[in-house]
Write an enzyme that holds these catalytic residues in place. Structure first.
Site, PDB file in Angstrom:
ATOM      1  N   LYS A   5       0.858  -1.193   0.000  1.00 29.11           N
ATOM      2  CA  LYS A   5       0.000   0.000   0.000  1.00 29.11           C
ATOM      3  C   LYS A   5       0.893   1.242   0.000  1.00 29.11           C
ATOM      4  CE  LYS A   5      -4.321   1.033   2.424  1.00 29.11           C
ATOM      5  NZ  LYS A   5      -4.970   0.934   3.743  1.00 29.11           N
TER       6      LYS A   5
HETATM    7  C1  E4P Z   1      -8.372   1.538   4.061  1.00 26.10           C
HETATM    8  O1  E4P Z   1      -7.555   1.158   3.282  1.00 26.10           O
HETATM    9  C2  E4P Z   1      -8.266   2.798   4.811  1.00 26.10           C
HETATM   10  O2  E4P Z   1      -7.051   2.843   5.455  1.00 26.10           O
HETATM   11  C3  E4P Z   1      -9.409   2.967   5.758  1.00 26.10           C
HETATM   12  O3  E4P Z   1     -10.607   2.500   5.149  1.00 26.10           O
HETATM   13  C4  E4P Z   1      -9.549   4.351   6.303  1.00 26.10           C
HETATM   14  O4  E4P Z   1     -10.739   4.462   7.044  1.00 26.10           O
HETATM   15  P1  E4P Z   1     -11.027   5.670   8.041  1.00 26.10           P
HETATM   16  O5  E4P Z   1     -11.168   6.919   7.234  1.00 26.10           O
HETATM   17  O6  E4P Z   1     -12.302   5.308   8.737  1.00 26.10           O
HETATM   18  O7  E4P Z   1      -9.854   5.747   8.955  1.00 26.10           O
END
Ligand code: E4P
Length: 217
Positions: free
Chosen positions: A83
């Protein structure tokens, strides 16, 4: 539609996995911090549990270091998706790592133009953040719709991974629009089963079962 679980909580992933609800997992530095675990250890445990892609996020901000970290993360297991953030350096790292055959999830996407760049850099997944746009009174679902249109217009194969999902409505709308994947916390996935009319209907049936003394076993 594929369901990824947005957590580094291993027992919570295991519980959903037993029901066949887990097509993959996403983590980020905040979720790793919340787990209180070492990133390499907990990621390995998740990869051993789940067959699908497990996103593990780099911590560097410069392309060369992101690439080195991505290569190290890939040593954990074959199902690692590296990522990287949607910055210029993140796009450079995406291109190099995807050319090497890595799955790459480009995260922190907040516009269709950013999603276009990620697809051109060879991203496997693009992660548009719905909830964080809603938080600032913008329309997160509109972004999912815009990226779906742009990708379909040009036949990009990058999968739309709807992220920052906070409500059951976000899931239903992402499915209606045609996002390829949603990633949501375990509590949001479990809440999809709830409906007040289901609860009300079951209460009425249970009352009749008691009154009539209905038994099967
Ligand atoms: C996923 O890859 C993200 O890191 C995550 O969905 C972020 O979610 P949040 O905005 O609720 O922290």
């Amino acid at each position: 539609m594929k369901f990824f679980v947005d957590t580094a909580d291993v027992p919570a992933i295991a519980e959903l996995n037993e029901l066949g609800m887990v097509d993959g997992v996403t983590t980020n530095p905040s979720l790793i911090k919340k787990s209180g675990r070492d990133i390499l250890e907990v990621t390995k445990e998740i990869c051993d549990l789940v067959a699908g892609p497990v996103s593990a996020e780099v911590v560097a901000t410069e392309a060369d270091q992101m690439i080195a970290e991505g290569r190290k993360l890939r040593e954990i297991a074959e199902n690692i998706a590296v990522k990287v953030p949607l910055t210029w350096d993140g796009l450079k790292a995406c291109k190099v790592l995807s050319d090497e055959g890595a799955m790459v999830n480009v995260t922190l996407c907040f516009s269709a133009n950013q999603a276009l760049l990620a697809a051109k850099a060879g991203a496997t997944f693009i992660s548009p953040f719905i909830g964080r746009l809603d938080d600032i009174n913008l329309d997160g679902m509109q972004l999912i719709e815009d990226i779906r249109t742009v990708y379909d217009n040009y036949g990009f194969e990058t999968e739309i991974l709807a992220a920052s999902i906070r409500t059951a409505n976000h899931v239903a709308e992402s499915a209606r629009i045609g996002a390829d994947v949603i990633t949501a916390p375990p509590a949001v996935i479990k809440a999809l089963a709830s409906h007040p009319l289901t609860d009300k209907g079951l209460a009425a049936f249970l009352a009749d079962i008691k009154d009539a003394g209905i038994k099967i076993l």
